[in-house]
Structure formats: structure tokens, C-alpha cells
Write a protein that holds these residues in place. Structure first.
Motif, PDB file in Angstrom:
ATOM      1  N   THR B  93       0.720  -1.242  -0.057  1.00 32.55           N
ATOM      2  CA  THR B  93       0.243  -0.205  -0.134  1.00 32.55           C
ATOM      3  C   THR B  93       0.582   0.862  -0.460  1.00 32.55           C
ATOM      4  OG1 THR B  93      -2.017   0.739   1.191  1.00 32.55           O
ATOM      5  CG2 THR B  93      -0.038  -0.252   2.481  1.00 32.55           C
ATOM      6  N   SER B  94       0.355   2.132  -0.112  1.00 38.08           N
ATOM      7  CA  SER B  94       0.716   4.137  -0.410  1.00 38.08           C
ATOM      8  C   SER B  94       0.690   3.987   0.971  1.00 38.08           C
ATOM      9  CB  SER B  94       0.042   4.438  -1.179  1.00 38.08           C
ATOM     10  OG  SER B  94      -1.340   5.131  -1.020  1.00 38.08           O
ATOM     11  N   GLY B  95      -0.770   3.792   2.016  1.00 35.07           N
ATOM     12  CA  GLY B  95      -1.025   4.573   3.210  1.00 35.07           C
ATOM     13  C   GLY B  95      -1.571   5.507   3.450  1.00 35.07           C
ATOM     14  N   VAL B  96      -1.438   6.315   1.981  1.00 36.70           N
ATOM     15  CA  VAL B  96      -2.105   7.101   2.035  1.00 36.70           C
ATOM     16  C   VAL B  96      -3.666   7.468   2.684  1.00 36.70           C
ATOM     17  CG1 VAL B  96      -0.995   8.456   0.544  1.00 36.70           C
ATOM     18  CG2 VAL B  96      -2.837   7.499  -0.696  1.00 36.70           C
ATOM     19  N   LEU B  97      -4.086   6.393   2.532  1.00 33.31           N
ATOM     20  CA  LEU B  97      -6.118   5.852   3.076  1.00 33.31           C
ATOM     21  C   LEU B  97      -6.112   5.191   3.908  1.00 33.31           C
ATOM     22  CD1 LEU B  97      -7.085   4.875  -1.004  1.00 33.31           C
ATOM     23  CD2 LEU B  97      -6.720   6.903   0.386  1.00 33.31           C
ATOM     24  N   LEU B  98      -4.584   4.941   4.701  1.00 33.16           N
ATOM     25  CA  LEU B  98      -4.848   4.009   6.499  1.00 33.16           C
ATOM     26  C   LEU B  98      -5.096   4.808   7.054  1.00 33.16           C
ATOM     27  CD1 LEU B  98      -2.413   0.737   6.168  1.00 33.16           C
ATOM     28  CD2 LEU B  98      -3.289   2.461   8.577  1.00 33.16           C
ATOM     29  N   THR B  99      -5.881   4.280   7.602  1.00 33.15           N
ATOM     30  CA  THR B  99      -6.614   5.292   8.960  1.00 33.15           C
ATOM     31  C   THR B  99      -6.112   3.728   9.851  1.00 33.15           C
ATOM     32  OG1 THR B  99      -9.254   4.066   9.003  1.00 33.15           O
ATOM     33  CG2 THR B  99      -8.187   6.331   7.857  1.00 33.15           C
ATOM     34  N   GLU B 100      -6.455   4.547  11.814  1.00 31.57           N
ATOM     35  CA  GLU B 100      -6.285   3.512  12.893  1.00 31.57           C
ATOM     36  C   GLU B 100      -7.822   2.216  12.197  1.00 31.57           C
ATOM     37  OE1 GLU B 100      -5.013   2.753  15.811  1.00 31.57           O
ATOM     38  OE2 GLU B 100      -3.971   5.093  16.148  1.00 31.57           O
ATOM     39  N   ALA B 101      -9.294   2.925  12.076  1.00 31.51           N
ATOM     40  CA  ALA B 101     -10.450   2.028  11.801  1.00 31.51           C
ATOM     41  C   ALA B 101      -9.688   0.900  10.869  1.00 31.51           C
ATOM     42  CB  ALA B 101     -11.285   2.928  11.617  1.00 31.51           C
ATOM     43  N   ASN B 102      -9.925   1.738   9.135  1.00 37.90           N
ATOM     44  CA  ASN B 102      -9.474   0.169   8.728  1.00 37.90           C
ATOM     45  C   ASN B 102      -8.520  -0.564   8.313  1.00 37.90           C
ATOM     46  OD1 ASN B 102      -7.290   1.790   7.125  1.00 37.90           O
ATOM     47  ND2 ASN B 102      -8.878   2.693   5.782  1.00 37.90           N
ATOM     48  N   PHE B 103      -7.547  -0.086   9.419  1.00 32.71           N
ATOM     49  CA  PHE B 103      -6.418  -1.025   9.741  1.00 32.71           C
ATOM     50  C   PHE B 103      -6.679  -2.271  10.803  1.00 32.71           C
ATOM     51  CE2 PHE B 103      -2.985  -2.253  12.598  1.00 32.71           C
ATOM     52  CZ  PHE B 103      -1.852  -3.621  11.605  1.00 32.71           C
ATOM     53  N   ARG B 104      -7.483  -1.526  12.232  1.00 29.56           N
ATOM     54  CA  ARG B 104      -7.880  -2.746  12.717  1.00 29.56           C
ATOM     55  C   ARG B 104      -8.983  -3.711  12.090  1.00 29.56           C
ATOM     56  NH1 ARG B 104      -5.868  -5.030  15.469  1.00 29.56           N
ATOM     57  NH2 ARG B 104      -4.770  -3.338  16.113  1.00 29.56           N
ATOM     58  N   ALA B 105      -9.597  -3.334  10.914  1.00 30.73           N
ATOM     59  CA  ALA B 105     -10.233  -3.987  10.219  1.00 30.73           C
ATOM     60  C   ALA B 105      -9.496  -4.935   9.241  1.00 30.73           C
ATOM     61  CB  ALA B 105     -11.134  -3.510   9.440  1.00 30.73           C
ATOM     62  N   LEU B 106      -8.730  -4.175   9.110  1.00 32.89           N
ATOM     63  CA  LEU B 106      -7.750  -5.608   8.702  1.00 32.89           C
ATOM     64  C   LEU B 106      -6.878  -6.959   9.435  1.00 32.89           C
ATOM     65  CD1 LEU B 106      -6.098  -3.099   5.844  1.00 32.89           C
ATOM     66  CD2 LEU B 106      -7.800  -5.198   5.184  1.00 32.89           C
ATOM     67  N   ALA B 107      -6.344  -6.102  10.546  1.00 33.96           N
ATOM     68  CA  ALA B 107      -5.589  -6.911  11.515  1.00 33.96           C
ATOM     69  C   ALA B 107      -7.019  -7.826  12.025  1.00 33.96           C
ATOM     70  CB  ALA B 107      -5.091  -5.945  12.253  1.00 33.96           C
ATOM     71  N   ASP B 108      -7.937  -7.669  12.200  1.00 30.39           N
ATOM     72  CA  ASP B 108      -9.076  -7.706  12.691  1.00 30.39           C
ATOM     73  C   ASP B 108      -8.965  -9.783  11.770  1.00 30.39           C
ATOM     74  OD1 ASP B 108      -9.030  -7.153  15.051  1.00 30.39           O
ATOM     75  OD2 ASP B 108     -10.535  -5.730  14.831  1.00 30.39           O
ATOM     76  N   ALA B 109      -8.923  -9.507  10.048  1.00 28.28           N
ATOM     77  CA  ALA B 109      -9.705 -10.247   9.126  1.00 28.28           C
ATOM     78  C   ALA B 109      -8.454 -10.728   9.107  1.00 28.28           C
ATOM     79  CB  ALA B 109     -10.070  -9.198   8.326  1.00 28.28           C
ATOM     80  N   GLY B 110      -6.986 -10.747   9.416  1.00 28.35           N
ATOM     81  CA  GLY B 110      -5.936 -11.624   9.320  1.00 28.35           C
ATOM     82  C   GLY B 110      -4.694 -11.742   8.442  1.00 28.35           C
ATOM     83  N   LEU B 111      -4.970 -10.148   8.592  1.00 28.62           N
ATOM     84  CA  LEU B 111      -3.375  -9.299   7.637  1.00 28.62           C
ATOM     85  C   LEU B 111      -2.352  -9.966   8.263  1.00 28.62           C
ATOM     86  CD1 LEU B 111      -2.936  -7.945   5.369  1.00 28.62           C
ATOM     87  CD2 LEU B 111      -2.804  -5.942   6.380  1.00 28.62           C
ATOM     88  N   ASP B 112      -1.109 -10.315   7.529  1.00 21.21           N
ATOM     89  CA  ASP B 112      -0.030 -11.042   8.790  1.00 21.21           C
ATOM     90  C   ASP B 112       0.660  -9.517   8.213  1.00 21.21           C
ATOM     91  OD1 ASP B 112      -0.746 -13.241   9.251  1.00 21.21           O
ATOM     92  OD2 ASP B 112      -1.067 -13.760   7.163  1.00 21.21           O
ATOM     93  N   HIS B 113       0.737  -8.972   7.230  1.00 20.57           N
ATOM     94  CA  HIS B 113       1.933  -8.111   7.012  1.00 20.57           C
ATOM     95  C   HIS B 113       1.773  -6.530   6.027  1.00 20.57           C
ATOM     96  CE1 HIS B 113       5.497  -7.501   4.384  1.00 20.57           C
ATOM     97  NE2 HIS B 113       6.428  -6.650   5.654  1.00 20.57           N
ATOM     98  N   VAL B 114       2.135  -5.609   6.327  1.00 19.26           N
ATOM     99  CA  VAL B 114       2.369  -4.444   5.271  1.00 19.26           C
ATOM    100  C   VAL B 114       3.768  -3.672   4.473  1.00 19.26           C
ATOM    101  CG1 VAL B 114       1.488  -1.937   5.361  1.00 19.26           C
ATOM    102  CG2 VAL B 114      -0.175  -3.723   7.021  1.00 19.26           C
ATOM    103  N   GLN B 115       3.284  -3.826   3.297  1.00 26.29           N
ATOM    104  CA  GLN B 115       4.791  -3.419   2.404  1.00 26.29           C
ATOM    105  C   GLN B 115       4.130  -1.813   2.641  1.00 26.29           C
ATOM    106  OE1 GLN B 115       6.399  -2.951  -1.651  1.00 26.29           O
ATOM    107  NE2 GLN B 115       6.772  -4.987  -0.631  1.00 26.29           N
TER     108      GLN B 115
END
Lengths: 100, 368
Positions: B93-115
Motif C-alpha cells: 500500500t501507499s498508506g495514504v488511505l490507511l486509518t486506525e479504523a480501516n487498519f483494525r478491520a484488516l488486522a482483525d481479518a487476519g492480515l499478516d504483513h504490510v509493505q
């Protein structure tokens, strides 16, 4: 806590509890019928000895219990197994696979 | 099943390019010049089927990419499904759309890693390359959100003549942010990067300085920060093992569902581009003419065919041979053994002292 930290000899190392770092796991690859370490941007196949050790890494039991388990199941002196286990843990800690 | 040709070993990685839409316009983008519009994108149901087929086929890791994959509101659903099928999930990701809330949704969904991509260490040159004002502060915030959660983070810096001098500070930034890995990846000259080659290609002296900076940081920072270093192959004598060999480890699905052995393979026009809407991933991997075209070593011309390195570099890069020589089956001209190697020297010798204007990556902006 003691006043002076003990030197990190084998006994101290055996008391440690190791776990996989966040974002790293051991996984059975059903298609290729082998165990793989899944990690950020890479997946690699541990050798059979490493696989046996890593299958016992659960973030709960101390290293000494991993060694005991292997010593009970494999025909090798405990000190030899302990050396292999501690060497693997040191190597994989350096490669950001395991942590204590 | 009908009789199949000898099975290719299954792919290890799937690059799922969910969309070509992106708030950034980086002139070295790995997307093709002809970008897929929103109306052509695969639906959620179609992506779920791709992920299911990928897991079934033997893919171990799925890289959700774009464009900006966070522009797709169904991203958490795709991550959750992939994680449930045992796939290792990586968000590029470029990170420019990433927020606490949408990151939490991804982490809860089981995301393993961010580049997370960075264009530079300082906001002004970073935002000149990315073409988006205010991007840098958003990226820094995104990095901190990921690290605070404990999820592993890789920073990715694409290197070019305008930022090559700041590599030591890029590596310091990665360490200071708490990244576990950093990629110092020189621009690869395909698509948009090729269009902008004269503006982006570093000099040999700049490349040498970059290599020293990486070696110095490895010695200085130790194993706590893993540094992946990718050089521009124009300065090499041997080609890179592109994608680990054609159709050997890697499969890419484009936003519109075209299935490719690499990002740039749509430039190869000699065979049809397989479509995930009309065939399964397994059928395409095993049988599609595009995947069979340069798989293995039988396709190789001399000097590749008789070369001891043929199963190390797999003949280098087919898209580069096509882009520079007009023949995708030619020996990669970056190889010193290529009869056309002088072409590389000519290109490097003719780089201008003053960089020409950048051609930004956006819909409709590709040169004819």
C-alpha cells in the motif's frame, strides 16, 4: 529478579520460552506435503530436524521441555539435542523468525 | 480431466492487483501504461474465487496490491477469506488511505504483513514524485499505526537519480519507525519506468554510492532491520532471474482479471492473454500459451541454451528483451554474453545531464 544477571549459558537459555514473531508461522503445505515457514515476503522450507523442533514451539513451553520431548522420541543423547535446539533458536532469532 | 502436459510445479505467490486506481501518480509505477478502469475490475465474488483457486493450486502467499488496494472497500473480506484458506496475506500500500479504523478491520481479518511505499525521506521531493500533496505525513502516520499494533512492517523505497543520495536517511527512517524490513529497490525500467528512464536512471557513480550506503547500514544496524537491495540491471553483467523464472513461482492477476507471469507481460502480443473469467487459475498456470511460452529452458536461443547459468537466471527478463530489442525471445541484452549488449552501453552513454520532465502515471497520460 537477581541483582546480577546470570551469564546466558545453556541453563538460562533452556528456561526461555520462545515463540514465532508476529507475522511468522510454521504451516503445513498440503499441496507439496511439506512444512514451510511463512514470513514477510518469503516462505522457506526448514530441514527435517528444524521442522521437528519448530513444531514444538508454541509460545508456552520452555526450551527445556522442547529438548525433553525430542530426547524422549529420538535416539540421541540429550546434550546433543540441546545443542541442536539452542543453535537453531539462535539462528532463527537472528533471522527474525523466533523471539523470546 | 483430459490428458494434461507434464505438470508445472505450482506457483508460490499470487500478486492480486485489485485495482489500478491510486491517489499517487509515481512515474516509475509497475502498472502497465494501459491502466484498467474501475468498470472493468473483478467483483468481490470473482476475487474470492481467484483466492480459493490459488490456495487449491498451492500458492502460499498472496500480495494484495494495485494501484492502491485500499481503494477497494471489500479488501477486509478478501483478506479474511485468504487467511481462512491458509494463505499468508500481505498488503502492498501507499498508506495514504490507511486509518486506525480501516487498519483494525484488516488486522482483525487476519492480515499478516504490510509493505508501505515511500517515495523519499523528505516531504517535498517525495510529493513531487508521488504527485500528491500531503502524502508524506499520511504515510508516516500509517507506519506508526502498523508498528504500534505489532504487525510486521516493510518500508519500500524506489530509487532513482533524484533520491539516490538520501539512502542512508531512508534506512535511518525505517529503523526509527520500527520497520522490520526495508526494500531499497532501484527503479525497474518497464512501462512507466521505461517512459521516464532518462529522468530516473542513476549514473554508475550514484549506483556505487547507493551500494556502499546499503552495505554500511547493514554493518551499522545489524540483523534487526533486514535490508533488501535491488539494483538496476542495466549496470549488471548478468541478467536478473526475473520472477524466479517464467511461470515457475509467480502469478499475477490484473484488476480486469488477466493472468500474467509478471507485471509487464501484457506487452507480449504474440499469444493471447489468459482471462480468469473464462478459465481457472490452475488451467491457466498449466496450459495457457502465455505461461508455456518461456517456461523452462527449451525456448532459449544461444548463448542462453548452452550457458551454465541457464537455470540460475532463467534467461533474464523477457519483457526487457522485448522492450529494448523488439524480440521477447532474445537473450536479455543486459547479459554481457548477449550479442546486443552494446545497446545497454549506448543507452547509459546517452543519458542526459539534466533530467527531462517526468511523465506521471495516470489514466490517459501514457505516450502514444
Amino acid at each position: 529478579m537477581t541483582d546480577q544477571p546470570a551469564p546466558a549459558g545453556p541453563d538460562t537459555a533452556e528456561q526461555a520460552v520462545v515463540r514465532f514473531m508476529r507475522g511468522v508461522r510454521l504451516q503445513h503445505d498440503r499441496v507439496r506435503d511439506q512444512w514451510v515457514i511463512q514470513a514477510p515476503e518469503r516462505a522457506f522450507v526448514p530441514d527435517p530436524v528444524a521442522t521437528e523442533i519448530l513444531r514444538l514451539v508454541d509460545g508456552q513451553r520452555p526450551v527445556s521441555a522442547i529438548i525433553d520431548d525430542l530426547a524422549a522420541r529420538f535416539d540421541a543423547p540429550r546434550p546433543v539435542i540441546a545443542r541442536d535446539v539452542l543453535a537453531l533458536i539462535a539462528e532463527l532469532t537472528g533471522r527474525q523468525v523466533l523471539t523470546t | 480431466m483430459n490428458a494434461m502436459p507434464p505438470a508445472a510445479p505450482p506457483p508460490m505467490s499470487l500478486l492480486a492487483e485489485l485495482t489500478h486506481r491510486c491517489p499517487l501518480q509515481c512515474p516509475y509505477c509497475s502498472n502497465p501504461l494501459a491502466l484498467d478502469g474501475r468498470e472493468s475490475e473483478l467483483s468481490t465474488a470473482e476475487w474470492l474465487r481467484v483466492l480459493d483457486q490459488a490456495a487449491e493450486l498451492g500458492v502460499l502467499q498472496v500480495h494484495f496490491s494495485g494501484g492502491e488496494p485500499m481503494a477497494r472497500p471489500d479488501l477486509p473480506d478478501l483478506v479474511r477469506f485468504a487467511a481462512g484458506r491458509g494463505l499468508y496475506t500481505n498488503l502492498i500500500t501507499s498508506g495514504v488511505l490507511l486509518t486506525e479504523a480501516n487498519f483494525r478491520a484488516l488486522a482483525d481479518a487476519g492480515l499478516d504483513h504490510v509493505q508501505l511505499s515511500f517515495q523519499d525521506v523528505d516531504a517535498a521531493p517525495a510529493e513531487k514524485i508521488g504527485g500528491m500533496t500531503g502524502a508524506q505525513v499520511k504515510k508516516l502516520a500509517a507506519a506508526r499505526i502498523v508498528v504500534a499494533d505489532g504487525m510486521p512492517l516493510t518500508l519500500n523505497f524506489v530509487i532513482h537519480r533524484g533520491n539516490v543520495a538520501r539512502i542512508p536517511r531512508m534506512l535511518d527512517l525505517a529503523r526509527d519507525l520500527g520497520a522490520r524490513r526495508v526494500e531499497i529497490a532501484h527503479t525497474q525500467y518497464y512501462g512507466w519506468g521505461l517512459v521516464n528512464r532518462a529522468a530516473l536512471m542513476p549514473t554508475r557513480a550514484q549506483l556505487d554510492e547507493a551500494t556502499r550506503a546499503v552495505e554500511d547500514a547493514r554493518a551499522r544496524l545489524g540483523p534487526a532491520l533486514a535490508i533488501d537491495y535491488v539494483t538496476p540491471d542495466y549496470y549488471a553483467d548478468q541478467p536478473k532471474p526475473c520472477m524466479g523464472g517464467w511461470g515457475r513461482r509467480f502469478v499475477n492477476v490484473s484488476p480486469a482479471g488477466r493472468v500474467l507471469p509478471c507485471h509487464a507481460a501484457e506487452t507480449i502480443k504474440s499469444v493471447a492473454i489468459p482471462d480468469i473469467r473464462t478459465a481457472s487459475l490452475g488451467e491457466i498456470w498449466a496450459d495457457a500459451p502465455l505461461f508455456r511460452l518461456f517456461r523452462g529452458t527449451d525456448w532459449m536461443p544461444e548463448p542462453c541454451r548452452g550457458c551454465a547459468l541457464r537455470e540460475k537466471d532463467w534467461g533474464g527478463c523477457r519483457c526487457q528483451a522485448l522492450a529494448l530489442l523488439g524480440d521477447a525471445a532474445a537473450t536479455d541484452p543486459v547479459c554481457a554474453r548477449s550479442p546486443a549488449h552494446a545497446r545497454i552501453t549506448e543507452i547509459l552513454d546517452s543519458l542526459p545531464d539534466a533530467p527531462p520532465p517526468l511523465v506521471y502515471r495516470r489514466f490517459g497520460n501514457a505516450p502514444a
